[in-house]
Enzyme design. Structure first.
Site, PDB file in Angstrom:
ATOM      1  N   THR A   1       0.857  -1.182   0.000  1.00 30.80           N
ATOM      2  CA  THR A   1       0.000   0.000   0.000  1.00 30.80           C
ATOM      3  C   THR A   1       0.895   1.235   0.000  1.00 30.80           C
ATOM      4  OG1 THR A   1      -0.083   0.162   2.386  1.00 30.80           O
ATOM      5  CG2 THR A   1      -1.801  -1.147   1.365  1.00 30.80           C
TER       6      THR A   1
ATOM      7  N   PHE B   1       5.070   2.705  -1.610  1.00 30.33           N
ATOM      8  CA  PHE B   1       5.957   1.593  -1.962  1.00 30.33           C
ATOM      9  C   PHE B   1       5.477   0.812  -3.181  1.00 30.33           C
ATOM     10  CE2 PHE B   1       6.432   1.640   2.812  1.00 30.33           C
ATOM     11  CZ  PHE B   1       7.590   2.384   2.790  1.00 30.33           C
TER      12      PHE B   1
ATOM     13  N   ASN C   1       9.699  -3.454   0.005  1.00 26.24           N
ATOM     14  CA  ASN C   1      10.889  -2.718  -0.452  1.00 26.24           C
ATOM     15  C   ASN C   1      12.140  -3.594  -0.473  1.00 26.24           C
ATOM     16  OD1 ASN C   1      10.572  -2.771   2.378  1.00 26.24           O
ATOM     17  ND2 ASN C   1      12.089  -1.153   2.630  1.00 26.24           N
TER      18      ASN C   1
ATOM     19  N   HIS D   1      19.241  -8.702  11.493  1.00 30.29           N
ATOM     20  CA  HIS D   1      19.254  -7.376  10.880  1.00 30.29           C
ATOM     21  C   HIS D   1      20.655  -6.998  10.387  1.00 30.29           C
ATOM     22  CE1 HIS D   1      18.312  -3.263  10.075  1.00 30.29           C
ATOM     23  NE2 HIS D   1      17.082  -3.375  10.572  1.00 30.29           N
TER      24      HIS D   1
ATOM     25  N   TRP E   1      22.026  -4.227   9.757  1.00 31.23           N
ATOM     26  CA  TRP E   1      22.681  -3.103  10.421  1.00 31.23           C
ATOM     27  C   TRP E   1      23.274  -3.478  11.763  1.00 31.23           C
ATOM     28  CZ3 TRP E   1      18.640   1.457   9.956  1.00 31.23           C
ATOM     29  CH2 TRP E   1      18.444   1.740   8.588  1.00 31.23           C
ATOM     30  N   TRP E   2      22.675  -4.474  12.405  1.00 35.84           N
ATOM     31  CA  TRP E   2      23.028  -4.725  13.802  1.00 35.84           C
ATOM     32  C   TRP E   2      23.799  -6.012  14.050  1.00 35.84           C
ATOM     33  CZ3 TRP E   2      22.558  -0.540  16.586  1.00 35.84           C
ATOM     34  CH2 TRP E   2      21.661   0.428  16.133  1.00 35.84           C
TER      35      TRP E   2
ATOM     36  N   GLU F   1       8.724  -3.462  14.893  1.00 44.03           N
ATOM     37  CA  GLU F   1       9.962  -4.239  15.009  1.00 44.03           C
ATOM     38  C   GLU F   1      10.321  -4.543  16.463  1.00 44.03           C
ATOM     39  OE1 GLU F   1      13.108  -4.276  11.830  1.00 44.03           O
ATOM     40  OE2 GLU F   1      13.936  -2.846  13.245  1.00 44.03           O
TER      41      GLU F   1
ATOM     42  N   ASP G   1      21.622  -4.844   3.232  1.00 46.14           N
ATOM     43  CA  ASP G   1      21.392  -3.469   2.809  1.00 46.14           C
ATOM     44  C   ASP G   1      22.513  -3.062   1.858  1.00 46.14           C
ATOM     45  OD1 ASP G   1      21.146  -0.787   2.476  1.00 46.14           O
ATOM     46  OD2 ASP G   1      20.861  -0.317   4.598  1.00 46.14           O
TER      47      ASP G   1
END
Ligand SMILES: *[C@@H]1O[C@H](CO)[C@@H](O)[C@H](O)[C@H]1NC(C)=O
Length: 346
Positions: free
Chosen positions: A123, A126, A214, A234, A236-237, A302, A325
């Site tokens: 929706t 995106f 995404n 994740h 990033w982490w 999250e 990413d």
């Protein structure tokens, strides 16, 4: 087969005359014959029955062989990646490139003829940007060779891109129903997903993944990712210290995880498992949101997911290779990116 006179004998037999004795001897003879015949028939029946039982047992054995659970050691070798953490403290595998034997897994899952669902919430902004790429790339890389159903949750079907799917792939459109009191789009998505899982998804698939739109599949996302409850590490982490994980730190929130606790920081863009497990999480998430609302708090989706997975340890973890990413410098541990996650769009 039975001699005719023997049946008449019992009728004609009257007394103990010499003729009578002879008759009674004959009668005994024929009785023996009958007994012998009956025994023979019984024996035949018994042999037949035994072989039927044996066949049956063999069949049961075969089924057992087919549906026997795979042992982790049959397909997973944590020692293949000494550079990363491949097993959790609760002995769940962390799937990294090189740790799994896909051939063994394929042999097992192909025989079970499983169906895998992939639910995506499309929706807002995106949709134009990602839905087409998401579906095209998923069509190519998500569970290739297996029955797949894409569940596309949309509020505006006119935005649906043209979809061309390969063999064994279908899609189902699910209308997103809203109530104006639901402000958070993740909450709306989960409310709807909950309804659709109960209504039909749980009867249509063996495993279900829920993903944000995404993302673009880059390489095979295969059966090595299947499990009862599957969590995504994740990007990033993963390479950071646990003290810095952005968990919910307000003690009053249902999503609260104190400093010094927590296992990993999980990415909410990918979550999966059996439909029953996905439902269990959604119920807990809704409870958390409701409870926080009552206390005048609001946490993010999250955080609830991380709290849920802290309490209910996932049975399988996916390395950041499954959700990398591309804006990040790629360290040598990331060998094979399966999905590129486009964080900029958030
Ligand atoms: C495998 O599953 C699919 C989807 O549920 C079904 O259409 C198909 O008939 C099944 N094939 C076999 C061999 O059972």
């Amino acid at each position: 087969m039975i001699p005719r006179h023997s049946t008449n004998e019992s009728v004609s037999y009257t007394g103990q005359t010499s003729k009578g004795i002879k008759q009674s001897q004959e009668r005994m003879n024929s009785k023996w014959k009958m007994l012998l015949l009956t025994s023979f028939a019984l024996l035949l029946m018994l042999i037949k029955h035994r072989s039927r039982i044996k066949n049956h047992l063999e069949k049961i054995d075969l089924c057992w062989e087919n549906e026997k659970e795979l042992r982790l050691s049959d397909w997973f070798n944590p020692k293949k990646r000494p550079d990363v953490k491949t097993t959790t403290d609760w002995f769940a595998p962390i799937i990294w490139e090189g740790t799994y034997n896909r051939q063994v897994l394929e042999k097992y899952y192909k025989r079970l003829n499983i169906t895998i669902g992939l639910a995506v919430f499309a929706t807002g902004k995106f949709v134009d940007q990602y839905l087409e790429k998401f579906l095209q790339s998923a069509n190519k890389h998500f569970m290739t060779g297996y029955n797949v159903i894409f569940y596309i949750l949309m509020d505006d079907f006119s935005k649906l891109p043209p979809i061309e799917l390969g063999p064994l792939r279908t899609f189902k459109l699910c209308t997103v129903l809203k109530q104006h009191v639901w402000k958070d789009f993740n909450y709306i998505y989960m409310k709807n997903l909950d309804t659709y899982i109960i209504e039909h998804i749980q009867h249509e698939v063996d495993f279900l993944f829920s993903m944000t739109v995404n993302q673009i599949f880059k390489n095979d996302f295969g059966v090595e990712t299947l499990g009862e409850s599957v969590a995504q590490l994740h990007a990033w982490w993963y390479f950071r210290h646990a003290e810095n994980f952005p968990y919910e730190r307000r003690p009053k929130s249902a999503a609260f995880i104190p400093f010094g606790e927590g296992d990993f920081y999980y990415q909410s863009a990918v979550f999966g498992g059996t439909p029953r497990e996905v439902l269990a999480f959604i119920k807990e998430y809704q409870k958390g949101v409701t409870s926080d609302n009552r206390n005048g708090l609001k946490s993010i989706y999250e955080h609830y997911l991380n709290k849920y997975l802290f309490i209910n340890k996932p049975t399988k973890l996916l390395s950041p290779e499954y959700n990398w990413d591309p804006n990040f410098r790629t360290p040598p541990q990331i060998k094979h990116v399966k999905i590129a996650w486009h964080s900029k769009s958030i």
